[in-house]
Write an enzyme that holds these catalytic residues in place. Structure first.
Site, short mmCIF file in Angstrom:
data_model
loop_
_atom_site.label_atom_id
_atom_site.label_comp_id
_atom_site.label_asym_id
_atom_site.label_seq_id
_atom_site.Cartn_x
_atom_site.Cartn_y
_atom_site.Cartn_z
N THR A 50 80.89 -1.56 -5.19
CA THR A 50 82.19 -0.92 -5.27
C THR A 50 83.16 -1.49 -4.24
O THR A 50 84.37 -1.44 -4.42
CB THR A 50 82.04 0.60 -5.09
OG1 THR A 50 81.00 1.08 -5.94
CG2 THR A 50 83.32 1.34 -5.43
N TYR A 139 68.15 -1.64 -3.53
CA TYR A 139 69.19 -1.33 -4.51
C TYR A 139 68.83 -2.00 -5.82
O TYR A 139 68.93 -3.22 -5.96
CB TYR A 139 70.54 -1.80 -3.98
CG TYR A 139 71.74 -1.59 -4.88
CD1 TYR A 139 71.73 -0.65 -5.92
CD2 TYR A 139 72.90 -2.31 -4.67
CE1 TYR A 139 72.84 -0.46 -6.73
CE2 TYR A 139 74.02 -2.13 -5.48
CZ TYR A 139 73.98 -1.21 -6.51
OH TYR A 139 75.09 -1.03 -7.31
N LYS A 168 68.20 2.94 -3.73
CA LYS A 168 69.34 3.37 -4.55
C LYS A 168 69.03 2.92 -5.95
O LYS A 168 69.02 1.72 -6.25
CB LYS A 168 70.64 2.74 -4.05
CG LYS A 168 71.84 3.04 -4.93
CD LYS A 168 73.08 2.28 -4.49
CE LYS A 168 74.24 2.51 -5.44
NZ LYS A 168 75.44 1.70 -5.09
#
Length: 303
Positions: A50, A139, A168
């Site tokens: 992001t 992740y 994550k």
């Protein structure tokens, strides 16, 4: 060694504010970080997907870590630095430099493009984690990387490497996520990497979320998780349903294009994305505008 279980359950995967000329806006980044931490977030993930890490220069990333660390310290919050790479050596260098700056932990993405085997992933993450003393979060985001890290590999890393303390999970594969939670060693946490999966992952025994929608609805994400943990399942489910249209609108195009547009629309001056990302198309803009107008969410004050 810092323990991620002290950090709380709601991280915002923070966008990187930019000026119209495409340069990083550190002043606006500090203002946005403050707003996020005062509206439900326990910590920030900086320079992740992001945050447009794939288009940031290494020194820009480090300037963000330096600028935002005092904000996190002042709020008793954690700063997790995205230092992953598809090059193990690059990830080690970035991770060591971030550790020197003083960040609280690292987010390490599955290597993209080169498609390593599960054994390759294991050695990649183990080598990076053992090069630092910081806690590390894996992740797994196969929609971005082209390959998924198996539950067995994630659990093996959690057992074998003491400072790999969680994952994550953005695979959207609830069977895989359930297997990780079921086999997790003590202290190994699972954060949802997809906002729409947060409540189902909590129901499986997950720990929290690394969120995008929390830029706009941090208090609601916080309330959903707190309500679920307190046994108010109907309340948590109602918040989840209320957030769904806004959450869905933020992924109509590649993240972070929609969330940057939405933030700018409500008065947060986060600027444009960098090429090759561009502003959302007309249909996406209309859908995001409608989701914002109908969200029934008390948006935080613009900065």
């Amino acid at each position: 060694m810092t323990d991620f279980t002290e950090f709380g359950r709601v991280f915002t995967a923070m966008v990187t504010p930019m000026r119209e000329d495409g340069s990083v806006d550190l002043e606006q980044a500090t203002a946005l970080a403050t707003a996020l931490l005062e509206n439900g977030s326990d910590g920030l993930v900086v320079c992740g997907t992001t945050g447009e890490a794939s288009t940031l220069e290494f020194e820009e990333e480090r300037s963000l870590f330096r600028a935002l660390l005092p904000i996190c310290r002042a709020h008793g919050a954690a700063l997790v630095a995205g230092t992953g790479s598809n090059s193990t050596r690059t990830a080690i260098d970035s991770s060591r430099r971030a550790e020197t700056i003083g960040v609280d932990g690292l987010l390490l993405v599955v290597p993209y493009y080169n498609k390593p085997s599960q054994e390759g992933m294991y050695r990649h993450f183990r080598t990076i984690a053992e090069s630092v003393t910081l806690p590390c979060i894996l992740y797994n985001v196969p929609s971005r990387t082209g390959i998924s890290m198996s539950a067995a590999t994630q659990l093996r890393l959690g057992r074998d490497v003491s400072n790999i303390q969680g994952t994550k999970e953005a695979s959207g594969d609830l069977d895989l996520i359930g297997a990780i939670i079921d086999g997790a060693p003590d202290g190994f946490r699972v954060w949802s990497g997809n906002d729409g999966d947060t409540l189902p992952i909590l129901a499986l025994g997950g720990y929290g979320v690394v969120s995008v929608v929390s830029h706009l609805a941090g208090r609601q994400v916080r309330a959903m998780i707190d309500g679920f943990l307190a046994g108010r399942r109907d309340e948590a489910a109602a918040i989840h349903r209320r957030l769904q249209p806004l959450t869905n609108s933020l992924f109509l195009e590649g993240n972070p294009v929609p969330v940057k547009y939405a933030l700018n629309q409500v008065g947060f001056r986060v600027g444009p994305t960098r090429l090759p990302l561009v502003e959302p198309g007309e249909a996406a803009r209309a859908a995001i505008d409608a989701a914002l107008a109908n969200s029934q969410i008390d948006l935080p004050a613009p900065v």
